[in-house]
Design a protein around this motif. Structure first.
Motif, PDB file in Angstrom:
ATOM      1  N   CYS A   1       0.810  -1.227   0.000  1.00  0.00           N
ATOM      2  CA  CYS A   1       0.000   0.000   0.000  1.00  0.00           C
ATOM      3  C   CYS A   1       0.838   1.270   0.000  1.00  0.00           C
ATOM      4  O   CYS A   1       0.347   2.344  -0.343  1.00  0.00           O
ATOM      5  CB  CYS A   1      -0.927   0.022   1.213  1.00  0.00           C
ATOM      6  SG  CYS A   1      -2.056  -1.356   1.261  1.00  0.00           S
ATOM      7  N   GLY A   2       2.109   1.150   0.427  1.00  0.00           N
ATOM      8  CA  GLY A   2       2.916   2.350   0.549  1.00  0.00           C
ATOM      9  C   GLY A   2       3.886   2.540  -0.592  1.00  0.00           C
ATOM     10  O   GLY A   2       4.053   3.644  -1.103  1.00  0.00           O
ATOM     11  N   LEU A   3       4.542   1.449  -1.002  1.00  0.00           N
ATOM     12  CA  LEU A   3       5.647   1.605  -1.935  1.00  0.00           C
ATOM     13  C   LEU A   3       5.273   1.166  -3.357  1.00  0.00           C
ATOM     14  O   LEU A   3       5.267   1.951  -4.285  1.00  0.00           O
ATOM     15  CB  LEU A   3       6.849   0.817  -1.442  1.00  0.00           C
ATOM     16  CG  LEU A   3       8.154   1.084  -2.167  1.00  0.00           C
ATOM     17  CD1 LEU A   3       8.614   2.508  -1.902  1.00  0.00           C
ATOM     18  CD2 LEU A   3       9.206   0.081  -1.748  1.00  0.00           C
ATOM     19  N   LYS A   4       4.913  -0.119  -3.505  1.00  0.00           N
ATOM     20  CA  LYS A   4       4.695  -0.673  -4.833  1.00  0.00           C
ATOM     21  C   LYS A   4       3.317  -0.346  -5.378  1.00  0.00           C
ATOM     22  O   LYS A   4       3.167  -0.050  -6.553  1.00  0.00           O
ATOM     23  CB  LYS A   4       4.839  -2.200  -4.796  1.00  0.00           C
ATOM     24  CG  LYS A   4       6.215  -2.669  -4.429  1.00  0.00           C
ATOM     25  CD  LYS A   4       6.996  -3.031  -5.656  1.00  0.00           C
ATOM     26  CE  LYS A   4       8.387  -3.394  -5.214  1.00  0.00           C
ATOM     27  NZ  LYS A   4       9.241  -3.931  -6.224  1.00  0.00           N
ATOM     28  N   GLY A   5       2.311  -0.483  -4.518  1.00  0.00           N
ATOM     29  CA  GLY A   5       0.946  -0.274  -4.979  1.00  0.00           C
ATOM     30  C   GLY A   5       0.261  -1.561  -5.410  1.00  0.00           C
ATOM     31  O   GLY A   5      -0.945  -1.618  -5.540  1.00  0.00           O
ATOM     32  N   TYR A   6       1.035  -2.598  -5.619  1.00  0.00           N
ATOM     33  CA  TYR A   6       0.431  -3.882  -6.020  1.00  0.00           C
ATOM     34  C   TYR A   6       1.354  -5.018  -5.568  1.00  0.00           C
ATOM     35  O   TYR A   6       2.510  -4.796  -5.194  1.00  0.00           O
ATOM     36  CB  TYR A   6       0.228  -3.943  -7.532  1.00  0.00           C
ATOM     37  CG  TYR A   6       1.425  -3.489  -8.320  1.00  0.00           C
ATOM     38  CD1 TYR A   6       2.496  -4.373  -8.537  1.00  0.00           C
ATOM     39  CD2 TYR A   6       1.527  -2.191  -8.815  1.00  0.00           C
ATOM     40  CE1 TYR A   6       3.615  -3.956  -9.228  1.00  0.00           C
ATOM     41  CE2 TYR A   6       2.643  -1.776  -9.514  1.00  0.00           C
ATOM     42  CZ  TYR A   6       3.693  -2.666  -9.717  1.00  0.00           C
ATOM     43  OH  TYR A   6       4.801  -2.272 -10.381  1.00  0.00           O
ATOM     44  N   LEU A   7       0.809  -6.221  -5.605  1.00  0.00           N
ATOM     45  CA  LEU A   7       1.559  -7.399  -5.176  1.00  0.00           C
ATOM     46  C   LEU A   7       2.355  -7.979  -6.333  1.00  0.00           C
ATOM     47  O   LEU A   7       1.802  -8.240  -7.403  1.00  0.00           O
ATOM     48  CB  LEU A   7       0.575  -8.446  -4.631  1.00  0.00           C
ATOM     49  CG  LEU A   7       1.137  -9.817  -4.287  1.00  0.00           C
ATOM     50  CD1 LEU A   7       2.109  -9.719  -3.109  1.00  0.00           C
ATOM     51  CD2 LEU A   7       0.027 -10.785  -3.965  1.00  0.00           C
ATOM     52  N   THR A   8       3.648  -8.152  -6.134  1.00  0.00           N
ATOM     53  CA  THR A   8       4.468  -8.858  -7.125  1.00  0.00           C
ATOM     54  C   THR A   8       5.341  -9.869  -6.403  1.00  0.00           C
ATOM     55  O   THR A   8       5.356  -9.920  -5.168  1.00  0.00           O
ATOM     56  CB  THR A   8       5.425  -7.907  -7.872  1.00  0.00           C
ATOM     57  OG1 THR A   8       6.278  -7.317  -6.891  1.00  0.00           O
ATOM     58  CG2 THR A   8       4.691  -6.848  -8.633  1.00  0.00           C
ATOM     59  N   LEU A   9       6.072 -10.626  -7.185  1.00  0.00           N
ATOM     60  CA  LEU A   9       6.944 -11.626  -6.571  1.00  0.00           C
ATOM     61  C   LEU A   9       8.236 -11.003  -6.043  1.00  0.00           C
ATOM     62  O   LEU A   9       8.943 -11.608  -5.262  1.00  0.00           O
ATOM     63  CB  LEU A   9       7.280 -12.717  -7.581  1.00  0.00           C
ATOM     64  CG  LEU A   9       6.258 -13.844  -7.633  1.00  0.00           C
ATOM     65  CD1 LEU A   9       6.610 -14.800  -8.750  1.00  0.00           C
ATOM     66  CD2 LEU A   9       6.165 -14.573  -6.310  1.00  0.00           C
ATOM     67  N   ASP A  10       8.555  -9.776  -6.534  1.00  0.00           N
ATOM     68  CA  ASP A  10       9.778  -9.143  -6.023  1.00  0.00           C
ATOM     69  C   ASP A  10       9.434  -8.042  -5.012  1.00  0.00           C
ATOM     70  O   ASP A  10      10.147  -7.074  -4.858  1.00  0.00           O
ATOM     71  CB  ASP A  10      10.635  -8.601  -7.163  1.00  0.00           C
ATOM     72  CG  ASP A  10       9.891  -7.564  -7.988  1.00  0.00           C
ATOM     73  OD1 ASP A  10       8.696  -7.343  -7.695  1.00  0.00           O
ATOM     74  OD2 ASP A  10      10.486  -6.997  -8.911  1.00  0.00           O
TER      75      ASP A  10
END
Lengths: 517, 349
Positions: B264-273
């Motif tokens: 929620c803070g940095l990427k915005g979405y779920l990834t494997l990395d």
């Protein structure tokens, strides 16, 4: 022993320090051939440290050791063994899952050898056991042996290595009086054949009856050295304690008919379904001390654990003032009114790395007086701790000190304070004076008698027969999980109790004139 | 050579030990840098500049420290109770999955409610993931080191399946990633034109709360007691199993926070990395901090500075940025050695 016998072992000015603690202070000592030397001293006097230096477990800070006039290599048990020093430790060093024979030859042969020279080993051992009347079945597993037998194996192990000097650390601590007598007979045979023996003890009787010469250590120094013949027990005691012995208080009977605790038909089974407690019945009354005698390992631990809430019995029922408490947890046991003094005070009674203050609060921190809304009330805990430290004279630098830095006596005082300040209905005290010095022992005894006067019922589980005879109003003996009928300490002496402790329950019953359990 | 226990450990020694460990680690890295043909001094200068040399560099370091504070706290809490939770990595992903499940449009909640709600949900997911191995430990004495470690791989493979399968975002041009969280679930940025987000403040608050809990609460008392001596704790009436389960939930929850904060803070979405091993680095952070919750913040800042700085160093000097991983790993080893030497003293006989 004639004085012409040559010295086999000489310690010259041995000093050993651990940090600021001086465990041995300039100790010199001579052991002659064929001599039996008693090394006396209270716990913490430095006896074991000295022997560990001799055997190479520790290296002395200063001083040196000579054996047959030659200097001993420092810090090497191997060198000590090679020069003929053997040691029987207080806690045996046997592999339980191996046979007696395997245990004895263990370490005398190279690891990578395909065949044992069992026949030569057997022949040598047979000779030794005949010579010194040490009979043990070679092919039994050590775990099936009694404590006395295990000690014999330890001695044989040393003899098999051709020792000339045998050191025994508190050899009678785990033996019945009968077994102790047997041990000293054996040791006499050994010295008769020219071996020299040092035994470490804090029991005056043993030193007087068993030794040729006594050396008394106090605070790491040799304070007294004498030929044993003609010496008085009181002289040795004074040297040991450094003053007059504390007066033994005459006990007063305060027993009432009000039953506090009853255990009926209690059984606990071990992992192989062997009974550890076997149909035990006991009743404890208000204002009495009920002594439980027995060599450790005969069910005392299970009895204490059960009443502490650590282990529920497999069958039977426990009642406290008529209420069933059979399956209570430790906390429930405490709130029901049972106070517990554990056998192993440093690993069960306290948390060594936590401060004195938190250890004092350890059993009641969750109660409203000491915490609120899930937070600890530090002020109240501090005040509570300070109060108990004062009342029970616990010597500690501050309430912040990690409790492991306290002496054994002060740790026991802390545990006593924690338990007795709650005015328990029943107090279960396991080996409450084990390893304590005379002063601390007297303090514990005084506190137990005081608690009894105030109406607590006390279950005193102890291996120390003198303590039991002195304090108890009634005594029961545990042997292999079975318990004898209660006897009055006026009816028995140490020898009679010893009979029961070594399993002769029927003879014991005959002697005290009661039916066997 | 033998080890002899020190009777009293001076407070100076306690602080000096981890610092010394860090110096040893940097010294070791200097050798590697020398070997690659560069001056360690220049390299460390670039490292320092890259991590603390500008306002942006500092915010990058703080952003990187955020998940490390969470996972460091997770390890510190668990290790205090002698619960060896090696599974913070998996618990982080469990929290991240929860944020993705609830934060990508399933529940259109307003931000003031959405964010605390997602953190709570993520914590529950992380806590539950650690609860399994912990129950196995308390009931059947199954070694939690093995179970929590292996659970990391299972969790990661599960996330793998999610982002390649059911959760794959059709708008992501074929990249294996889940749909982004909705606007109300995005953590506000603290400083404009940087990536530093509110997660950092939540991490600091978590460290404070963890410290207060361990130091002043009944649960903290129980955790410390159980960690020092289970047997004596049980004897004193402390509910040992319950305490360990609470600890597990606490620890797993903190690691779950890390996942929510990253999604929620940095990427915005779920990834494997999502996490380059934050769960494992958290162990280093906790050990460097000697399991002290406030020390965790400092240790996390240090590890973050090293890894951010190493990126810039490798760009400028063409040294591999793996040097950061080496520094992290060596500082763990040397801090373990330093802690041993703080408790014991070496004696040459």
């Amino acid at each position: 022993m004639s004085s012409v016998a040559s010295p086999v072992l000489q310690l010259h000015n041995i000093t050993k320090t651990f940090g600021s603690l001086v465990a041995n202070d300039n100790i010199s000592l001579t052991l002659r051939q064929g001599e039996m030397l008693a090394l006396l001293g209270e716990n913490g006097a430095g006896k074991t440290t000295l022997m560990n230096i001799l055997f190479g477990h520790y290296v002395a800070t200063q001083g040196h050791i000579e054996i047959y006039g030659k200097p001993l290599v420092k810090g090497s048990p191997k060198a000590a063994l090679a020069t003929g020093i053997g040691m029987v430790h207080q806690h045996f060093t046997l592999a339980e899952n191996m046979t007696v024979l395997e245990n004895i030859i263990l370490g005398t042969e190279p690891i990578f050898r395909l065949r044992h020279h069992l026949s030569t080993a057997r022949a040598k051992l047979l000779k030794l056991s005949m010579q010194f009347a040490l009979h043990v079945d070679w092919n039994t597993l050590v775990k099936d042996l009694s404590i006395g037998q295990r000690q014999r194996v330890e001695i044989l192990k040393a003899l098999y290595r051709d020792v000339k000097i045998l050191i025994l650390d508190e050899p009678t601590a785990v033996l019945t009086p009968q077994e102790s007598d047997k041990l000293f007979t054996t040791l006499r045979l050994l010295t008769g054949k020219g071996l020299s023996v040092i035994f470490i003890t804090h029991k005056l009787k043993e030193a007087l009856s068993g030794s040729d010469r006594c050396v008394v250590l106090r605070h790491g120094r040799v304070v007294y050295e004498t030929a044993t013949k003609g010496i008085k027990a009181s002289t040795l005691a004074k040297a040991m304690v450094g003053g007059a012995l504390p007066e033994i208080k005459k006990k007063k009977s305060t027993t009432s008919s009000q039953q506090l605790l009853s255990c009926s038909n209690i059984s606990i089974f071990g992992s192989q379904h062997q009974p550890l407690l076997d149909g035990i019945n006991l009743h404890l009354f208000k204002g009495e001390i009920l002594g439980i005698a027995g060599v450790s390992g005969n069910g005392q631990m299970q009895l204490a654990d059960m009443l502490s809430g650590m282990q529920a019995p497999d069958s039977g029922e426990i009642q406290l003032e008529g209420e069933r408490i059979t399956h209570h947890t430790p906390r429930e046991m405490m709130s029901a009114g049972i106070g517990r003094i554990p056998e192993d005070r440093t690993s069960t009674g306290i948390i060594g790395d936590m401060p004195v203050r938190e250890n004092i609060a350890l059993e009641h921190y969750q109660e409203p007086g000491l915490s609120r809304f899930g937070l600890l009330k530090f002020g109240s805990i501090e005040a509570y701790a300070k109060d108990l430290i004062k009342k029970f004279d616990i010597r500690c630098p501050s309430t912040e000190t990690p409790v492991r830095n306290l002496s054994g006596g002060n740790i026991q005082k802390l545990i006593l304070a924690r338990v007795l300040s709650r005015k328990p209905i029943v107090l279960v005290a396991s080996q409450p004076t084990w390893g304590l010095d005379v002063g601390a022992t007297a303090f514990v005894h005084e506190q137990l008698l005081q608690a009894k006067l105030e109406g607590s019922g006390i279950l005193l589980i102890s291996e120390d027969l003198d303590e039991l005879l002195q304090l108890s109003d009634r005594i029961q003996v545990l042997y292999k999980g079975k318990i004898s009928a209660p006897v009055s300490p006026d009816q028995v002496n140490a020898a009679t109790l010893g009979l029961a402790m070594s399993g002769h329950l029927e003879e014991f019953s005959q002697q005290i004139g009661q039916p066997a359990p | 050579m033998r080890l002899e226990q020190r009777e009293n450990i001076s407070p100076y020694l306690r602080i000096a030990a981890p610092l010394l460990a860090v110096l040893v680690a940097l010294g070791f890295c200097s050798v590697l840098i020398l070997w690659s043909g560069h001056s360690p001094l220049t390299a460390f200068l670039f490292l320092l500049k890259g991590s603390l040399g500008s306002k942006f560099a500092i915010t990058e370091t703080l952003t990187r420290a955020t998940p490390l504070i969470f996972t460091g706290l997770a390890a510190a809490v668990a290790f205090r109770a002698q619960l060896w939770n090696i599974g913070a990595e998996g618990q982080l992903y469990a929290g991240a999955c929860m944020a993705t499940l609830l934060g990508t449009g399933m529940l259109p909640l307003p931000g003031w409610f959405m964010i605390p709600f997602l953190f709570l949900a993520g914590a529950i997911a992380g806590g539950l993931l650690l609860l399994g191995p912990t129950l196995l430990k308390t009931w059947f004495s199954v070694d939690e080191v093995v179970t929590t470690l292996l659970l990391n791989f299972i969790t990661l493979l599960f996330v793998n399946w999610l982002v390649f399968g059911p959760w794959k975002d059709p708008m992501a041009m074929g990249w294996p990633q889940a749909a982004p969280v909705i606007d109300s679930a995005v953590l506000p940025i603290l400083l404009p034109k940087t990536r530093l987000h509110v997660g950092f403040i939540i991490a600091l608050a978590s460290a404070m709360i963890t410290w207060v809990t361990l130091r002043f609460s009944r649960l903290g008392f129980e955790i410390r007691a159980v960690g020092h001596n289970k047997h004596a704790s049980r004897f004193a009436g402390i509910p040992v199993r319950k305490t360990i389960l609470f600890t597990a939930f606490f620890s797993g929850g903190l690691a779950g926070f890390a996942g929510v904060s990253e999604v929620c803070g940095l990427k915005g979405y779920l990834t494997l990395d999502l996490s380059p091993g934050f769960g494992y680095s958290g162990i280093v952070v906790a050990m460097l901090a000697a399991l002290h919750p406030l020390g965790v913040v400092l240790a996390a800042l240090f590890i973050a500075a090293i890894s951010i700085g190493a990126d810039s160093m490798s760009r400028s000097l063409n040294i591999s940025n793996y040097i950061a991983d080496v520094a992290t790993a060596v500082s763990l080893l040397s801090v373990l050695a330093a802690m041993l030497l703080a408790r014991f003293r070496l004696r040459w006989r």
